[in-house]
Design a protein around this motif. Structure first.
Motif, PDB file in Angstrom:
ATOM      1  N   ASN A  92       0.828  -1.203   0.000  1.00 48.28           N
ATOM      2  CA  ASN A  92       0.000   0.000   0.000  1.00 48.28           C
ATOM      3  C   ASN A  92       0.866   1.258   0.000  1.00 48.28           C
ATOM      4  OD1 ASN A  92      -2.653   1.122  -0.013  1.00 48.28           O
ATOM      5  ND2 ASN A  92      -2.458   1.611   2.163  1.00 48.28           N
ATOM      6  N   VAL A  93       1.950   1.227   0.763  1.00 52.91           N
ATOM      7  CA  VAL A  93       2.891   2.352   0.747  1.00 52.91           C
ATOM      8  C   VAL A  93       3.540   2.474  -0.629  1.00 52.91           C
ATOM      9  CG1 VAL A  93       5.055   3.225   1.716  1.00 52.91           C
ATOM     10  CG2 VAL A  93       3.314   2.234   3.227  1.00 52.91           C
ATOM     11  N   HIS A  94       3.911   1.339  -1.221  1.00 53.47           N
ATOM     12  CA  HIS A  94       4.499   1.342  -2.564  1.00 53.47           C
ATOM     13  C   HIS A  94       3.563   2.005  -3.566  1.00 53.47           C
ATOM     14  CE1 HIS A  94       5.711  -0.298  -6.500  1.00 53.47           C
ATOM     15  NE2 HIS A  94       6.907  -0.488  -5.977  1.00 53.47           N
ATOM     16  N   ARG A  95       2.281   1.674  -3.478  1.00 57.28           N
ATOM     17  CA  ARG A  95       1.297   2.270  -4.384  1.00 57.28           C
ATOM     18  C   ARG A  95       1.214   3.783  -4.199  1.00 57.28           C
ATOM     19  NH1 ARG A  95      -3.429   4.083  -3.592  1.00 57.28           N
ATOM     20  NH2 ARG A  95      -3.564   3.252  -1.464  1.00 57.28           N
ATOM     21  N   ALA A  96       1.427   4.235  -2.978  1.00 51.66           N
ATOM     22  CA  ALA A  96       1.316   5.668  -2.688  1.00 51.66           C
ATOM     23  C   ALA A  96       2.541   6.458  -3.121  1.00 51.66           C
ATOM     24  CB  ALA A  96       1.085   5.868  -1.189  1.00 51.66           C
ATOM     25  N   LEU A  97       3.661   5.763  -3.397  1.00 50.01           N
ATOM     26  CA  LEU A  97       4.869   6.438  -3.847  1.00 50.01           C
ATOM     27  C   LEU A  97       4.890   6.566  -5.361  1.00 50.01           C
ATOM     28  CD1 LEU A  97       7.511   4.688  -1.563  1.00 50.01           C
ATOM     29  CD2 LEU A  97       7.074   7.153  -1.625  1.00 50.01           C
ATOM     30  N   ARG A  98       5.427   7.672  -5.827  1.00 51.55           N
ATOM     31  CA  ARG A  98       5.605   7.822  -7.281  1.00 51.55           C
ATOM     32  C   ARG A  98       6.687   6.843  -7.745  1.00 51.55           C
ATOM     33  NH1 ARG A  98      10.470   9.874  -8.074  1.00 51.55           N
ATOM     34  NH2 ARG A  98      11.358  11.407  -6.629  1.00 51.55           N
ATOM     35  N   PRO A  99       6.707   6.486  -9.036  1.00 51.01           N
ATOM     36  CA  PRO A  99       7.794   5.648  -9.538  1.00 51.01           C
ATOM     37  C   PRO A  99       9.147   6.298  -9.245  1.00 51.01           C
ATOM     38  CG  PRO A  99       6.041   5.781 -11.157  1.00 51.01           C
ATOM     39  CD  PRO A  99       5.691   6.766 -10.068  1.00 51.01           C
ATOM     40  N   GLY A 100      10.045   5.531  -8.664  1.00 52.89           N
ATOM     41  CA  GLY A 100      11.335   6.078  -8.267  1.00 52.89           C
ATOM     42  C   GLY A 100      11.325   6.710  -6.893  1.00 52.89           C
ATOM     43  N   GLY A 101      10.162   6.738  -6.252  1.00 53.49           N
ATOM     44  CA  GLY A 101      10.071   7.299  -4.907  1.00 53.49           C
ATOM     45  C   GLY A 101      10.860   6.478  -3.903  1.00 53.49           C
ATOM     46  N   ARG A 102      11.215   7.098  -2.785  1.00 53.42           N
ATOM     47  CA  ARG A 102      12.118   6.479  -1.823  1.00 53.42           C
ATOM     48  C   ARG A 102      11.371   6.090  -0.545  1.00 53.42           C
ATOM     49  NH1 ARG A 102      13.841  11.179  -3.358  1.00 53.42           N
ATOM     50  NH2 ARG A 102      13.945  12.174  -1.298  1.00 53.42           N
ATOM     51  N   LEU A 103      11.689   4.910  -0.040  1.00 49.49           N
ATOM     52  CA  LEU A 103      11.224   4.457   1.271  1.00 49.49           C
ATOM     53  C   LEU A 103      12.435   4.343   2.179  1.00 49.49           C
ATOM     54  CD1 LEU A 103       9.133   3.155   3.260  1.00 49.49           C
ATOM     55  CD2 LEU A 103       9.745   0.944   2.218  1.00 49.49           C
ATOM     56  N   VAL A 104      12.389   5.009   3.332  1.00 50.70           N
ATOM     57  CA  VAL A 104      13.479   4.949   4.311  1.00 50.70           C
ATOM     58  C   VAL A 104      12.859   4.815   5.694  1.00 50.70           C
ATOM     59  CG1 VAL A 104      15.498   6.092   5.279  1.00 50.70           C
ATOM     60  CG2 VAL A 104      14.939   6.414   2.859  1.00 50.70           C
TER      61      VAL A 104
ATOM     62  N   LEU B 184      21.290   4.867  27.253  1.00 47.99           N
ATOM     63  CA  LEU B 184      21.436   3.504  26.764  1.00 47.99           C
ATOM     64  C   LEU B 184      21.658   3.563  25.263  1.00 47.99           C
ATOM     65  CD1 LEU B 184      19.601   3.284  29.430  1.00 47.99           C
ATOM     66  CD2 LEU B 184      18.909   1.072  28.518  1.00 47.99           C
ATOM     67  N   THR B 185      22.414   2.613  24.744  1.00 53.42           N
ATOM     68  CA  THR B 185      22.654   2.565  23.303  1.00 53.42           C
ATOM     69  C   THR B 185      21.554   1.764  22.624  1.00 53.42           C
ATOM     70  OG1 THR B 185      25.044   2.729  23.586  1.00 53.42           O
ATOM     71  CG2 THR B 185      24.254   1.861  21.491  1.00 53.42           C
ATOM     72  N   GLY B 186      20.957   2.361  21.588  1.00 51.97           N
ATOM     73  CA  GLY B 186      19.954   1.677  20.787  1.00 51.97           C
ATOM     74  C   GLY B 186      20.549   1.222  19.468  1.00 51.97           C
ATOM     75  N   ALA B 187      20.111   0.075  18.980  1.00 49.78           N
ATOM     76  CA  ALA B 187      20.598  -0.474  17.720  1.00 49.78           C
ATOM     77  C   ALA B 187      19.419  -0.700  16.775  1.00 49.78           C
ATOM     78  CB  ALA B 187      21.347  -1.778  17.945  1.00 49.78           C
ATOM     79  N   ALA B 188      19.537  -0.190  15.564  1.00 51.78           N
ATOM     80  CA  ALA B 188      18.438  -0.267  14.601  1.00 51.78           C
ATOM     81  C   ALA B 188      18.966  -0.646  13.228  1.00 51.78           C
ATOM     82  CB  ALA B 188      17.712   1.084  14.521  1.00 51.78           C
ATOM     83  N   TRP B 189      18.048  -1.099  12.393  1.00 52.28           N
ATOM     84  CA  TRP B 189      18.336  -1.225  10.960  1.00 52.28           C
ATOM     85  C   TRP B 189      17.821   0.024  10.269  1.00 52.28           C
ATOM     86  CZ3 TRP B 189      21.741  -4.723  10.492  1.00 52.28           C
ATOM     87  CH2 TRP B 189      21.641  -5.966  11.107  1.00 52.28           C
ATOM     88  N   LEU B 190      18.657   0.634   9.472  1.00 51.45           N
ATOM     89  CA  LEU B 190      18.256   1.730   8.605  1.00 51.45           C
ATOM     90  C   LEU B 190      17.992   1.128   7.232  1.00 51.45           C
ATOM     91  CD1 LEU B 190      17.902   4.821   8.155  1.00 51.45           C
ATOM     92  CD2 LEU B 190      20.318   4.875   7.528  1.00 51.45           C
ATOM     93  N   VAL B 191      16.728   1.066   6.859  1.00 49.91           N
ATOM     94  CA  VAL B 191      16.311   0.343   5.655  1.00 49.91           C
ATOM     95  C   VAL B 191      15.964   1.351   4.561  1.00 49.91           C
ATOM     96  CG1 VAL B 191      14.684  -1.326   4.699  1.00 49.91           C
ATOM     97  CG2 VAL B 191      15.415  -1.518   7.086  1.00 49.91           C
ATOM     98  N   THR B 192      16.515   1.129   3.377  1.00 50.03           N
ATOM     99  CA  THR B 192      16.227   1.985   2.223  1.00 50.03           C
ATOM    100  C   THR B 192      15.747   1.122   1.065  1.00 50.03           C
ATOM    101  OG1 THR B 192      18.526   1.864   1.455  1.00 50.03           O
ATOM    102  CG2 THR B 192      17.943   3.696   2.913  1.00 50.03           C
ATOM    103  N   ALA B 193      14.842   1.672   0.263  1.00 50.11           N
ATOM    104  CA  ALA B 193      14.312   0.949  -0.901  1.00 50.11           C
ATOM    105  C   ALA B 193      13.734   1.952  -1.891  1.00 50.11           C
ATOM    106  CB  ALA B 193      13.243  -0.044  -0.473  1.00 50.11           C
ATOM    107  N   THR B 194      13.529   1.496  -3.113  1.00 50.51           N
ATOM    108  CA  THR B 194      13.008   2.348  -4.182  1.00 50.51           C
ATOM    109  C   THR B 194      11.740   1.737  -4.758  1.00 50.51           C
ATOM    110  OG1 THR B 194      15.271   2.993  -4.760  1.00 50.51           O
ATOM    111  CG2 THR B 194      13.553   3.472  -6.379  1.00 50.51           C
TER     112      THR B 194
END
Length: 280
Positions: free
Chosen positions: A137-149, A269-279
């Motif tokens: 659903n998020v993909h549909r809402a993004l324009r072609p080439g739009g970025r997900l982070v 406290l130290t937090g650890a996360a994944w920084l995820v990127t996609a197109t």
């Protein structure tokens, strides 16, 4: 009216959990705000971009995105009405006018097709009932080439708050029961990097990458304040059958676990996360 399919999370975030986040806006921003730089470095927002913030919470990331998109617009979506009320009020106080906060379920919300240039989230995407459907659903809402982070938590054992909670939980659950509170299952649902990559590809994204990042998280000015704050947090309350935040024993045990992390700048406290990127 709006449609929700994630009814369990909607109940939690419109109940005690949402109220706690709304009432402790500054505290939660102090916990998570250390990741903002990494998020916006990976998702550079241009001045005319249209930005979607998924699971926006109290709206700090949405407002930061709106300021960067000075000639654009930012929309924050969340299930929680108490949190959204706080987000809207803060936007007024800060005079951020190119921002909108919408109550809805991102998994099924009728976003206009190809409406957004960028979709971001700071720990707001781990609670979907069906993550593949939600990201489609998020993909549909993004324009072609739009970025997900977005940011999602690495496994609990890589986060220092995990050590605090494990120590605390062992004191308050019967011998032989799991030490991970039930409420943490959602928070760590995207902790496996390979699974995140696979589900985003199934949702239609390409160029998926997940990079490990760490940031300091401030949980209170001292151990007393941090224990009081954490005693009202959902994962801690889940350990007790009722009203855990009124338990002197809970406060004492949290205080003891947190004293090791006291610094002049607060309980860090130290937090650890994944920084995820996609197109899209």
């Amino acid at each position: 009216m709006y449609t929700i399919v994630n009814t369990e999370q909607a109940a939690a975030w419109n109940g005690d959990e949402g109220a706690h986040w709304a009432d402790h806006q500054a505290d939660y921003d102090a916990v998570n705000g250390g990741f903002n730089e990494a998020l916006f470095t990976a998702a550079p927002v241009a001045d005319r971009d249209r930005v979607l913030d998924i699971g926006c919470g109290n709206g700090q990331v949405t407002r930061l995105a709106a300021r960067r998109a000075a000639w654009g617009h930012a929309v924050g979506i969340d299930l929680s009405l108490p949190i959204l009320r706080r987000a809207r009020a803060t936007a007024v106080v800060e005079d951020v006018t190119n921002v909108e906060f919408v109550q809805g379920d991102a998994q099924v919300h009728p976003f206009p097709d190809a409406r957004f240039d960028v979709a971001v989230s700071r720990f707001g995407v781990m609670f979907f009932a069906d993550p593949v459907a939600a990201f489609r659903n998020v993909h549909r809402a993004l324009r072609p080439g739009g970025r997900l982070v977005f940011l999602c938590l690495q496994p609990m054992e890589r986060n220092e708050i995990g050590s605090v909670l494990s120590s605390f939980t062992r004191r308050h659950t019967p011998a032989g029961t799991p030490v991970r509170p039930a409420d943490l299952a959602g928070a760590f649902s995207l902790a496996d990097r390979s699974e995140v990559t696979a589900l985003l590809e199934r949702a239609g994204f390409r160029d998926v990458a997940a990079t490990g990042v760490e940031a300091p998280q401030t949980w209170g000015r001292d151990a007393v304040a941090a224990a009081r704050f954490l005693a009202g947090w959902g994962p801690v309350r889940a350990i007790f059958p009722a009203e855990p935040y009124s338990s002197d024993g809970a406060h004492a045990d949290l205080y003891e676990a947190l004293t090791a992390y006291e610094t002049p700048a607060g309980v860090r406290l130290t937090g650890a996360a994944w920084l995820v990127t996609a197109t899209a």
